[in-house]
Design an enzyme around this catalytic site. Structure first.
Site, PDB file in Angstrom:
ATOM      1  N   LYS A 144      45.830  16.339  31.282  1.00 54.41           N
ATOM      2  CA  LYS A 144      45.050  16.296  29.997  1.00 54.41           C
ATOM      3  C   LYS A 144      43.779  17.759  30.096  1.00 54.41           C
ATOM      4  O   LYS A 144      43.330  17.396  31.230  1.00 54.41           O
ATOM      5  CB  LYS A 144      43.843  15.643  29.941  1.00 54.41           C
ATOM      6  CG  LYS A 144      43.120  15.225  28.872  1.00 54.41           C
ATOM      7  CD  LYS A 144      42.391  14.321  28.199  1.00 54.41           C
ATOM      8  CE  LYS A 144      40.827  15.209  28.588  1.00 54.41           C
ATOM      9  NZ  LYS A 144      40.185  16.370  27.804  1.00 54.41           N
TER      10      LYS A 144
ATOM     11  N   GLY B 102      35.401  17.837  37.073  1.00 56.71           N
ATOM     12  CA  GLY B 102      34.361  18.818  35.573  1.00 56.71           C
ATOM     13  C   GLY B 102      33.207  17.595  36.550  1.00 56.71           C
ATOM     14  O   GLY B 102      32.976  17.978  37.883  1.00 56.71           O
TER      15      GLY B 102
ATOM     16  N   THR C  25      30.379  15.063  37.308  1.00 58.78           N
ATOM     17  CA  THR C  25      29.789  14.421  38.322  1.00 58.78           C
ATOM     18  C   THR C  25      30.098  13.375  37.464  1.00 58.78           C
ATOM     19  O   THR C  25      30.159  11.756  38.335  1.00 58.78           O
ATOM     20  CB  THR C  25      28.235  14.848  39.827  1.00 58.78           C
ATOM     21  OG1 THR C  25      29.323  16.035  40.101  1.00 58.78           O
ATOM     22  CG2 THR C  25      28.268  13.817  40.412  1.00 58.78           C
TER      23      THR C  25
ATOM     24  N   GLY D 182      33.648  11.814  36.979  1.00 58.00           N
ATOM     25  CA  GLY D 182      33.355  11.300  38.073  1.00 58.00           C
ATOM     26  C   GLY D 182      33.692  10.841  38.443  1.00 58.00           C
ATOM     27  O   GLY D 182      34.540   9.049  38.764  1.00 58.00           O
TER      28      GLY D 182
ATOM     29  N   GLU E 177      36.700  17.333  42.224  1.00 54.76           N
ATOM     30  CA  GLU E 177      36.465  18.229  41.999  1.00 54.76           C
ATOM     31  C   GLU E 177      35.010  17.745  41.329  1.00 54.76           C
ATOM     32  O   GLU E 177      35.035  18.732  40.045  1.00 54.76           O
ATOM     33  CB  GLU E 177      37.445  18.746  42.009  1.00 54.76           C
ATOM     34  CG  GLU E 177      37.125  20.605  42.482  1.00 54.76           C
ATOM     35  CD  GLU E 177      36.234  21.537  41.919  1.00 54.76           C
ATOM     36  OE1 GLU E 177      35.128  21.149  42.074  1.00 54.76           O
ATOM     37  OE2 GLU E 177      36.662  21.954  41.420  1.00 54.76           O
TER      38      GLU E 177
ATOM     39  N   CYS F 219      31.902  26.143  39.007  1.00 52.66           N
ATOM     40  CA  CYS F 219      31.100  24.919  39.813  1.00 52.66           C
ATOM     41  C   CYS F 219      30.864  25.039  40.993  1.00 52.66           C
ATOM     42  O   CYS F 219      29.620  25.041  41.744  1.00 52.66           O
ATOM     43  CB  CYS F 219      32.495  23.786  39.881  1.00 52.66           C
ATOM     44  SG  CYS F 219      34.096  24.536  40.586  1.00 52.66           S
TER      45      CYS F 219
ATOM     46  N   GLU G  62      22.916  21.324  37.768  1.00 51.23           N
ATOM     47  CA  GLU G  62      24.161  22.546  37.657  1.00 51.23           C
ATOM     48  C   GLU G  62      23.603  22.876  36.275  1.00 51.23           C
ATOM     49  O   GLU G  62      23.733  22.043  35.260  1.00 51.23           O
ATOM     50  CB  GLU G  62      25.285  21.493  38.138  1.00 51.23           C
ATOM     51  CG  GLU G  62      26.073  22.927  37.630  1.00 51.23           C
ATOM     52  CD  GLU G  62      27.938  22.281  38.388  1.00 51.23           C
ATOM     53  OE1 GLU G  62      28.003  21.132  37.470  1.00 51.23           O
ATOM     54  OE2 GLU G  62      28.459  22.611  38.752  1.00 51.23           O
TER      55      GLU G  62
HETATM   56  P1  NDP Z   1      33.279  16.463  31.849  1.00 47.53           P
HETATM   57  O1  NDP Z   1      33.158  15.903  33.209  1.00 47.53           O
HETATM   58  O2  NDP Z   1      33.009  16.068  30.196  1.00 47.53           O
HETATM   59  O3  NDP Z   1      35.002  17.152  31.563  1.00 47.53           O
HETATM   60  C1  NDP Z   1      35.783  17.787  32.366  1.00 47.53           C
HETATM   61  C2  NDP Z   1      37.203  16.771  31.644  1.00 47.53           C
HETATM   62  O4  NDP Z   1      37.052  15.383  31.687  1.00 47.53           O
HETATM   63  C3  NDP Z   1      37.718  17.086  30.153  1.00 47.53           C
HETATM   64  O5  NDP Z   1      38.501  17.294  30.136  1.00 47.53           O
HETATM   65  C4  NDP Z   1      36.912  16.006  29.589  1.00 47.53           C
HETATM   66  O6  NDP Z   1      37.935  15.881  28.667  1.00 47.53           O
HETATM   67  C5  NDP Z   1      37.151  14.803  30.890  1.00 47.53           C
HETATM   68  N1  NDP Z   1      36.422  13.860  30.088  1.00 47.53           N
HETATM   69  C6  NDP Z   1      35.264  13.594  29.236  1.00 47.53           C
HETATM   70  N2  NDP Z   1      34.976  12.571  29.375  1.00 47.53           N
HETATM   71  C7  NDP Z   1      35.862  11.628  29.990  1.00 47.53           C
HETATM   72  C8  NDP Z   1      35.583  10.295  30.701  1.00 47.53           C
HETATM   73  N3  NDP Z   1      35.378   9.415  30.413  1.00 47.53           N
HETATM   74  N4  NDP Z   1      37.057  10.070  31.293  1.00 47.53           N
HETATM   75  C9  NDP Z   1      38.114  11.048  31.430  1.00 47.53           C
HETATM   76  N5  NDP Z   1      37.894  11.669  31.175  1.00 47.53           N
HETATM   77  C10 NDP Z   1      36.956  12.609  31.266  1.00 47.53           C
HETATM   78  O7  NDP Z   1      32.934  18.298  31.565  1.00 47.53           O
HETATM   79  P2  NDP Z   1      32.791  19.504  31.040  1.00 47.53           P
HETATM   80  O8  NDP Z   1      33.800  19.864  30.891  1.00 47.53           O
HETATM   81  O9  NDP Z   1      32.090  18.773  29.229  1.00 47.53           O
HETATM   82  O10 NDP Z   1      30.913  19.524  31.342  1.00 47.53           O
HETATM   83  C11 NDP Z   1      30.506  19.014  31.292  1.00 47.53           C
HETATM   84  C12 NDP Z   1      29.583  19.535  32.277  1.00 47.53           C
HETATM   85  O11 NDP Z   1      30.518  19.174  33.855  1.00 47.53           O
HETATM   86  C13 NDP Z   1      29.226  21.459  33.069  1.00 47.53           C
HETATM   87  O12 NDP Z   1      28.327  21.220  32.400  1.00 47.53           O
HETATM   88  C14 NDP Z   1      29.213  21.409  34.208  1.00 47.53           C
HETATM   89  O13 NDP Z   1      27.538  21.038  34.410  1.00 47.53           O
HETATM   90  C15 NDP Z   1      30.459  20.547  35.009  1.00 47.53           C
HETATM   91  N6  NDP Z   1      31.320  20.628  35.084  1.00 47.53           N
HETATM   92  C16 NDP Z   1      32.318  21.162  36.118  1.00 47.53           C
HETATM   93  C17 NDP Z   1      32.919  21.669  36.936  1.00 47.53           C
HETATM   94  C18 NDP Z   1      33.422  22.554  37.721  1.00 47.53           C
HETATM   95  O14 NDP Z   1      34.607  22.555  37.715  1.00 47.53           O
HETATM   96  N7  NDP Z   1      33.115  21.456  38.849  1.00 47.53           N
HETATM   97  C19 NDP Z   1      33.916  22.355  35.583  1.00 47.53           C
HETATM   98  C20 NDP Z   1      33.524  21.866  33.975  1.00 47.53           C
HETATM   99  C21 NDP Z   1      32.382  21.588  33.716  1.00 47.53           C
HETATM  100  P3  NDP Z   1      36.771  16.514  27.161  1.00 47.53           P
HETATM  101  O15 NDP Z   1      37.147  18.127  27.205  1.00 47.53           O
HETATM  102  O16 NDP Z   1      37.414  16.211  25.856  1.00 47.53           O
HETATM  103  O17 NDP Z   1      35.860  16.259  27.106  1.00 47.53           O
END
Ligand code: NDP
Length: 791
Positions: A193, A245, A247, A250, A267, A301, A398
């Site tokens: 996804k 995504g 924390t 996660g 990650e 990240c 972050e």
């Molecule tokens: P999220 O953790 O919300 O999203 C990452 C992925 O997980 C997206 O595909 C998201 O879908 C999906 N997701 C969201 N909620 C759920 C759930 N309950 N169960 C399973 N999957 C889910 O990160 P965001 O993209 O919203 O960003 C928020 C913050 O996360 C950023 O401000 C940053 O701090 C951090 N981040 C860290 C990253 C990294 O590389 N380590 C990358 C991106 C974000 P959808 O897109 O539909 O929300």
């Protein structure tokens, strides 16, 4: 000069506009009438239940994507499951050719992919063209090679099945490559996804899968929101979750899948330090800062969002930095001279603004260059926050935006302390012309990646991933491949997940005349009474009382964790010295073989001689490994090396099983010791005595105080305390299914790494070779130290 005596852009050598053409990308979007379904079983579904994806630089709609229902997710997993049967069995060479075809096709379509990525994400075309897409291509090439040869490196290991992959919006195609390439190379199938705001390149990739004739169902891509992600993660036929995504999400995924036996790699976020020492090449370091925090608008990240500068150069460095900030180009991401593009979404922009405002409120002094801001779209200027200190929220949370905080330091020791003062542990950059200093600092930073005189370098051959709340597992390199393969399961595995019943002490035990001495706990190298003052009675197989052990409680665990945390000596010893101490322990045990055999026989009613012999061999085995579980040097495609170091995890809690109570204890504890961890162990609840007889062995073998701490008592409650303790970095649990689930659930407090047996029994006597090495991997985490050299 023009007539008004003002310099024109031509006269002051400013860049003229140099926009990349979007024609091909828009033609591709139009081909699907800007409406997309999911990619399931090798075909696109009809668009349904759609939502908009925007161009963040303009706020205009690019396309409409389908929001997956639970039914769609089920179909995707079913198709992955059915494809797995054939995909895992085709030859390595065939699989390699498929992945190679994907690499070629990405490379061939790199320009349109770069434009699509920039349109959808907002990142500068220079970055999507020169970094995102080439790195994604490299990932597929590298893993096409692994598909051919991985079996030589991982003999006997099998693919896991259908992998659920959830990726974020900051590097959409690159994250897809990091997930899909190793999964496919090792014979797994995937349901991926993409993030809600950046799915377009994943859908383009789906078309490339058709072109490469990837068998239907091997790659499935469903678009949608967080709910879609959670349906994938929670599906019973998903064997592993690979998540990148936040924390928070996660944590949620770990909690919701606790006890299901799924592998999971996380990650997550970071708050990485960028350390500039006074002997650094300051001009290079300034460019380093630009690449570190303004690359991808700081939506990275591992962005170096905390600048730590040595006091003597702080003033000079910051004034140079401000001058450099003035020259950054912010604006149309499609323009090839743009350095800073658009923030990915209005929500992310609002989050950045809110955090910066809170920083200012806390007393930070803000510096933003006077750049011309575009009239439309989601943009935020490069920002420097001075006069910040470690306890400010802005230095701990972050931000995921182009915002840099500054903290000065005086000595290398202080720099390390400030850098490590974070709940995260993803990466760090060290800038110094003194390579000795750089290499001295690198192992002291609690992070998964260190760049020396460089920053934000990535490659398919080098594992990437964090320590602490930045998650666990690695992506890339051999360490990343391992995550997609089975772990050796015990031959004596009890397939049912049913709870193994606990021993219930008999109601009316028959007392023996002679009662053995009351044992003590072992904390910080000393034998101690339990805080409660209570003891637990230990009976033998004939229900005779054979001893008493302290009934440990929360306070005892706290003391033990504190002792283990403070005990730095063991980790810092040379591996040779650690090996010597472990060999010495084996020697000392040998002298008391008979006594240990008798204790085992007395407790379990079984002949203990064979178990003691195996125990001796096991100690010898891990003593032998102590100076041989070495890292590797990754062959990265720059002039330089990346050292993949196996580092101990830190403070490890170990809850031991009843089966073979001495041998299983020694297997787990000595393997974790040999890789340099400090331990808090809870021996078998039913048969603890022989583990307590090891105290003298530890004492007489020169084991430094606090390295190993042993607490007896009721395992369930002690495990619960260990699992919730923020000072425990990892927890190994070998008990029943319910306990395994509890450990995984409670581990989310500080995202400790867990190794649980899901209620299955391991064969401890004469285990097969794989099991003998598994704890070494479980007890270490890989740190990649990048050392470029030359001009
Ligand atoms: P999220 O953790 O919300 O999203 C990452 C992925 O997980 C997206 O595909 C998201 O879908 C999906 N997701 C969201 N909620 C759920 C759930 N309950 N169960 C399973 N999957 C889910 O990160 P965001 O993209 O919203 O960003 C928020 C913050 O996360 C950023 O401000 C940053 O701090 C951090 N981040 C860290 C990253 C990294 O590389 N380590 C990358 C991106 C974000 P959808 O897109 O539909 O929300």
């Amino acid at each position: 000069m023009n007539q008004d005596n003002k310099t024109t852009d031509n006269e002051n050598f400013a860049y003229g506009p140099s926009p990349e053409s979007t024609e091909k990308a828009f033609t591709w979007l139009a081909k699907s009438k800007n409406n997309f379904g999911h990619f399931i079983g090798g075909k696109f579904t009809n668009p349904k239940n759609t939502f908009k994806t925007l161009n963040p630089a303009t706020g205009k709609v690019l396309a409409r994507l389908s929001n997956a229902t639970e039914e769609d997710v089920k179909k995707a997993v079913k198709s992955g499951k059915s494809a797995f049967k054939t995909w895992k069995n085709i030859s390595s060479f065939q699989r390699a050719k498929y992945i190679y075809a994907l690499a070629r096709l990405i490379q061939k379509n790199s320009r349109i992919l770069a434009v699509l990525e920039t349109l959808d994400n907002g990142k500068p075309i220079r970055e999507s063209r020169d970094i995102d897409i080439p790195l994604a291509t490299r990932h597929f090439y590298h893993h096409a090679g692994w598909a051919k040869i991985y079996k030589h490196k991982f003999p006997g290991k099998e693919p896991l099945g259908v992998i659920g992959q959830i990726i974020p919006w900051n590097f959409p195609l690159l994250m897809l490559a990091w997930k899909i390439a190793p999964a496919l190379a090792t014979g797994n199938t995937v349901v991926l996804k993409p993030a809600e705001t950046t799915s377009l390149t994943a859908l383009f990739f789906a078309e490339l899968c058709i072109e490469a004739k990837i068998p239907a169902g091997v790659v499935n891509i469903v678009t949608g929101d967080g709910k879609t992600g959670s349906w994938i993660a929670n599906h019973k036929d998903i064997s592993k979750i690979a998540f990148t995504g936040s924390t928070e999400v996660g944590r949620l995924l770990r909690k919701n899948t606790a006890g299901e036996g799924k592998k999971i790699t996380l990650e997550l976020g970071g708050k990485s330090a960028f350390l500039v020492f006074e002997d650094a090449d300051l001009d290079s370091a300034i460019e380093g800062v630009v690449d570190s925090i303004w690359f991808n608008q700081g939506e990275v990240c591992c962005a170096g969002s905390r600048l730590l500068v040595q006091e003597g150069i702080q003033k000079n460095f910051l004034s140079k930095l401000k001058r450099r900030m003035e020259r950054l180009h912010l604006g149309n991401p499609l323009d090839k001279s743009t350095d800073i593009g658009a923030i990915n979404s209005s929500q992310q922009l609002a989050k950045i603004k809110k955090l910066v405002a809170s920083g200012e409120k806390e007393g930070a002094k803000i510096y933003q260059p006077k750049l011309k801001m575009p009239a439309e779209g989601f943009f935020y200027p490069p920002t420097l926050l001075e006069e910040t200190h470690q306890s400010m929220d802005i230095c701990q949370t972050e931000i995921f935006g182009p915002v840099l905080t500054v903290i000065p330091f005086r000595t290398p020791k202080e720099a390390v302390a400030i850098a490590n003062n974070s709940r995260y542990g993803l990466s760090a950059s060290i800038w110094t012309e003194n390579i000795n200093l750089g290499l001295d600092i690198a192992p002291r930073l609690k992070v998964g990646v260190v760049w020396i005189n460089s920053t934000n370098l990535f490659d398919a051959s080098a594992g990437f991933g964090g320590y602490r709340e930045s998650g666990y597992g690695r992506e890339g390199g051999m360490e990343g491949l391992r995550e997609y393969l089975t772990e050796p399961i015990a031959p004596e595995k009890n397939k049912s997940k049913k709870t193994i019943s606990k021993h219930v002490p008999p109601a009316l035990p028959k007392q023996r005349n002679r009662i053995d001495r009351t044992r003590k706990l072992f904390i910080d190298g000393k034998q101690k009474r339990s805080d409660s003052g209570y003891d637990r009675k230990i009976f033998n197989s004939k229900n005779e009382l054979i001893g008493q052990v302290p009934d440990g409680n929360r306070k005892d665990i706290r003391d033990a964790v504190e002792a283990a945390t403070q005990a730095g000596k063991w980790k810092n010893m040379t591996a040779h010295n650690r090996a010597q101490i472990l060999y010495y322990a084996a020697e000392n045990l040998e002298l008391r073989k008979e006594e240990f055999s008798n204790t085992i026989q007395n407790m379990t009613g079984k002949d203990g001689r064979h178990e003691v012999e195996s125990t001796l061999e096991t100690i010898f085995h891990y003593a032998a490994w102590a100076d041989k579980f070495e890292g590797i040097i990754h062959d990265i495609p720059i002039r330089g090396v990346s050292l993949a170091l196996n580092e101990p995890i830190g403070v490890l809690g170990i809850v031991c099983p009843d089966k073979n109570p001495l041998l299983s204890f020694v297997h787990l504890v000595f393997s974790a010791l040999c890789t340099g961890n400090n331990i808090v162990a809870i021996p078998s609840e039913r048969f603890p005595l022989c583990a307590l007889d090891l105290y003298q062995i530890f004492e007489s073998s020169d084991m430094p105080a606090g390295t190993i701490n042993i607490i007896t008592g009721e395992q369930d409650s002690l495990t619960q305390i260990l699992a919730s303790h923020m000072g425990v970095d990892a927890l190994w649990y070998f008990g029943d299914g319910g306990g395994s689930k509890m450990v995984e659930k409670l581990s989310i407090s500080n995202l400790k790494q867990t190794w649980v047996n899901d209620g299955q029994e391991y064969k401890w006597i004469e285990p097969f070779k794989e099991l003998m090495e598994l704890p070494l991997y479980k007890g270490t985490q890989v740190k990649n130290v990048w050392i470029p050299y030359g001009e």
